[in-house]
Design a protein around this motif. Structure first.
Motif, PDB file in Angstrom:
ATOM      1  N   THR A  10      17.085  24.777 -43.807  1.00 19.93           N
ATOM      2  CA  THR A  10      18.198  24.638 -44.739  1.00 19.93           C
ATOM      3  C   THR A  10      19.151  23.512 -44.343  1.00 19.93           C
ATOM      4  O   THR A  10      19.664  22.796 -45.207  1.00 19.93           O
ATOM      5  CB  THR A  10      18.969  25.968 -44.840  1.00 19.93           C
ATOM      6  OG1 THR A  10      18.056  27.030 -45.119  1.00 19.93           O
ATOM      7  CG2 THR A  10      20.005  25.906 -45.940  1.00 19.93           C
TER       8      THR A  10
ATOM      9  N   ARG B 194      24.358  30.548 -46.717  1.00 21.61           N
ATOM     10  CA  ARG B 194      23.914  29.649 -45.654  1.00 21.61           C
ATOM     11  C   ARG B 194      23.716  28.228 -46.194  1.00 21.61           C
ATOM     12  O   ARG B 194      24.051  27.246 -45.528  1.00 21.61           O
ATOM     13  CB  ARG B 194      22.624  30.174 -45.013  1.00 21.61           C
ATOM     14  CG  ARG B 194      22.118  29.331 -43.851  1.00 21.61           C
ATOM     15  CD  ARG B 194      21.315  30.171 -42.867  1.00 21.61           C
ATOM     16  NE  ARG B 194      20.210  30.880 -43.482  1.00 21.61           N
ATOM     17  CZ  ARG B 194      18.923  30.595 -43.281  1.00 21.61           C
ATOM     18  NH1 ARG B 194      18.589  29.581 -42.492  1.00 21.61           N
ATOM     19  NH2 ARG B 194      17.979  31.308 -43.842  1.00 21.61           N
TER      20      ARG B 194
ATOM     21  N   TYR C   3      20.717  35.278 -52.385  1.00 23.72           N
ATOM     22  CA  TYR C   3      20.892  35.785 -51.021  1.00 23.72           C
ATOM     23  C   TYR C   3      20.961  34.653 -50.003  1.00 23.72           C
ATOM     24  O   TYR C   3      21.511  34.811 -48.906  1.00 23.72           O
ATOM     25  CB  TYR C   3      19.764  36.759 -50.650  1.00 23.72           C
ATOM     26  CG  TYR C   3      18.428  36.111 -50.388  1.00 23.72           C
ATOM     27  CD1 TYR C   3      18.104  35.618 -49.125  1.00 23.72           C
ATOM     28  CD2 TYR C   3      17.469  35.984 -51.393  1.00 23.72           C
ATOM     29  CE1 TYR C   3      16.875  35.011 -48.881  1.00 23.72           C
ATOM     30  CE2 TYR C   3      16.253  35.387 -51.158  1.00 23.72           C
ATOM     31  CZ  TYR C   3      15.959  34.904 -49.900  1.00 23.72           C
ATOM     32  OH  TYR C   3      14.753  34.288 -49.652  1.00 23.72           O
ATOM     33  N   HIS C   4      20.423  33.489 -50.347  1.00 23.42           N
ATOM     34  CA  HIS C   4      20.378  32.335 -49.444  1.00 23.42           C
ATOM     35  C   HIS C   4      21.548  31.385 -49.656  1.00 23.42           C
ATOM     36  O   HIS C   4      21.775  30.480 -48.853  1.00 23.42           O
ATOM     37  CB  HIS C   4      19.052  31.601 -49.680  1.00 23.42           C
ATOM     38  CG  HIS C   4      18.836  30.419 -48.807  1.00 23.42           C
ATOM     39  ND1 HIS C   4      18.679  29.141 -49.310  1.00 23.42           N
ATOM     40  CD2 HIS C   4      18.754  30.293 -47.460  1.00 23.42           C
ATOM     41  CE1 HIS C   4      18.508  28.293 -48.317  1.00 23.42           C
ATOM     42  NE2 HIS C   4      18.550  28.963 -47.185  1.00 23.42           N
TER      43      HIS C   4
ATOM     44  N   THR D 223      21.605  43.229 -48.958  1.00 27.80           N
ATOM     45  CA  THR D 223      21.220  42.044 -49.713  1.00 27.80           C
ATOM     46  C   THR D 223      22.257  41.698 -50.773  1.00 27.80           C
ATOM     47  O   THR D 223      22.587  40.527 -50.997  1.00 27.80           O
ATOM     48  CB  THR D 223      19.847  42.252 -50.379  1.00 27.80           C
ATOM     49  OG1 THR D 223      18.895  42.636 -49.380  1.00 27.80           O
ATOM     50  CG2 THR D 223      19.378  40.990 -51.073  1.00 27.80           C
TER      51      THR D 223
ATOM     52  N   ARG E  91      17.091  39.036 -41.748  1.00 25.89           N
ATOM     53  CA  ARG E  91      16.683  37.659 -41.461  1.00 25.89           C
ATOM     54  C   ARG E  91      17.764  36.670 -41.876  1.00 25.89           C
ATOM     55  O   ARG E  91      18.054  35.714 -41.152  1.00 25.89           O
ATOM     56  CB  ARG E  91      15.367  37.348 -42.190  1.00 25.89           C
ATOM     57  CG  ARG E  91      14.789  35.983 -41.838  1.00 25.89           C
ATOM     58  CD  ARG E  91      13.475  35.739 -42.523  1.00 25.89           C
ATOM     59  NE  ARG E  91      13.630  35.617 -43.974  1.00 25.89           N
ATOM     60  CZ  ARG E  91      12.629  35.333 -44.800  1.00 25.89           C
ATOM     61  NH1 ARG E  91      11.395  35.190 -44.321  1.00 25.89           N
ATOM     62  NH2 ARG E  91      12.834  35.225 -46.094  1.00 25.89           N
ATOM     63  N   GLU E  92      18.381  36.918 -43.018  1.00 26.87           N
ATOM     64  CA  GLU E  92      19.405  35.981 -43.496  1.00 26.87           C
ATOM     65  C   GLU E  92      20.688  36.087 -42.673  1.00 26.87           C
ATOM     66  O   GLU E  92      21.319  35.068 -42.360  1.00 26.87           O
ATOM     67  CB  GLU E  92      19.708  36.247 -44.971  1.00 26.87           C
ATOM     68  CG  GLU E  92      20.452  35.117 -45.657  1.00 26.87           C
ATOM     69  CD  GLU E  92      19.708  33.784 -45.613  1.00 26.87           C
ATOM     70  OE1 GLU E  92      20.393  32.742 -45.565  1.00 26.87           O
ATOM     71  OE2 GLU E  92      18.465  33.787 -45.616  1.00 26.87           O
TER      72      GLU E  92
END
Length: 232
Positions: free
Chosen positions: A133, A163, A159-160, A29, A209-210
């Motif tokens: 997104t 993307r 963490y997002h 992460t 998942r990311e």
């Protein structure tokens, strides 16, 4: 066949031990969260784009009050920035992303949240169409209609952010990333052992998942790079 089954069982047990009792999830992460450092904020900002994911829409709908979740930093940080830049627009992007049952769009809850904290409704722009997104980026650009020379901030979980930035670059919307909602400690504390097995497993889940999302978006042509990073 019995030996093969025993081997698979042993590997599954080893995987569970590694994921639940080591800092693996934290490290995975942190690699996402550290991709974009905190920016030096400019003197003037035209707008602040904040991505959805901060509200529990089912609870908010049934309790008739805005209810935030673990990603609440997205909207609280956006509100702090809105006060720092009183002339900036605040664009909240988040529709109904539910899979199994339709729910209210996040914008409905976001509007109540921001107005309850004193934001001028004339400054608030709501995108209730986005379900992922890439659509956040696409519809945000349409609504913001950024002019040459304008500076827009992008607020989402750290963490997002890779993307998200990749998607905004793909649609041609230049933004300054402002990562928030950190889930991992910095420095040596990242590697400190923890017996919180639930948290450790959760971090592996979030990170996987990311990373899978980054890969899928890159294959689908929805992001500018496999692992977007800061501009040189």
């Amino acid at each position: 066949m019995q030996r093969f089954g025993t081997l698979l069982l042993a590997l599954a047990g080893l995987y569970l031990i590694v994921c639940s009792l080591t800092p693996l999830g934290l490290a995975m992460t942190a690699a996402l969260e550290n991709r974009f450092p905190q920016p030096v904020l400019p003197d003037k900002v035209a707008g602040i784009v904040v991505l959805g994911g901060s509200f529990d829409t089912r609870v908010s709908r049934t309790r008739h009050a805005p209810e935030v979740n673990e990603a609440a930093d997205r909207v609280t940080a956006a509100m702090a920035l809105a006060r720092q830049y009183p002339e900036a627009k605040v664009l909240f992007s988040g529709g109904d992303a539910s899979v199994f049952a339709r729910d209210i769009p996040e914008t409905q809850v976001a509007r109540a949240f921001f107005l309850s904290l004193g934001l001028d409704p004339q400054r608030l722009i709501l995108d209730g169409r986005s379900r992922d997104t890439y659509e956040n980026a696409r519809y945000s650009k349409q609504l913001a209609d950024p002019k040459p020379g304008e500076t827009w901030l992008l607020v989402t979980s750290a963490y997002h952010m890779p993307r998200a930035v990749g998607c905004f670059r793909k649609v041609g919307f230049a933004v300054v990333p402002v990562p928030v909602d950190y889930r991992t400690p910095a420095g040596a504390d990242l590697w400190r052992p923890s017996n919180d097995t639930t948290r450790n497993l959760e971090k592996v889940h979030f990170a996987l998942r990311e990373y899978l999302g980054l890969l899928a978006y890159w294959i689908a042509g929805r992001t500018s790079a496999l692992f977007p990073g800061p501009n040189p």
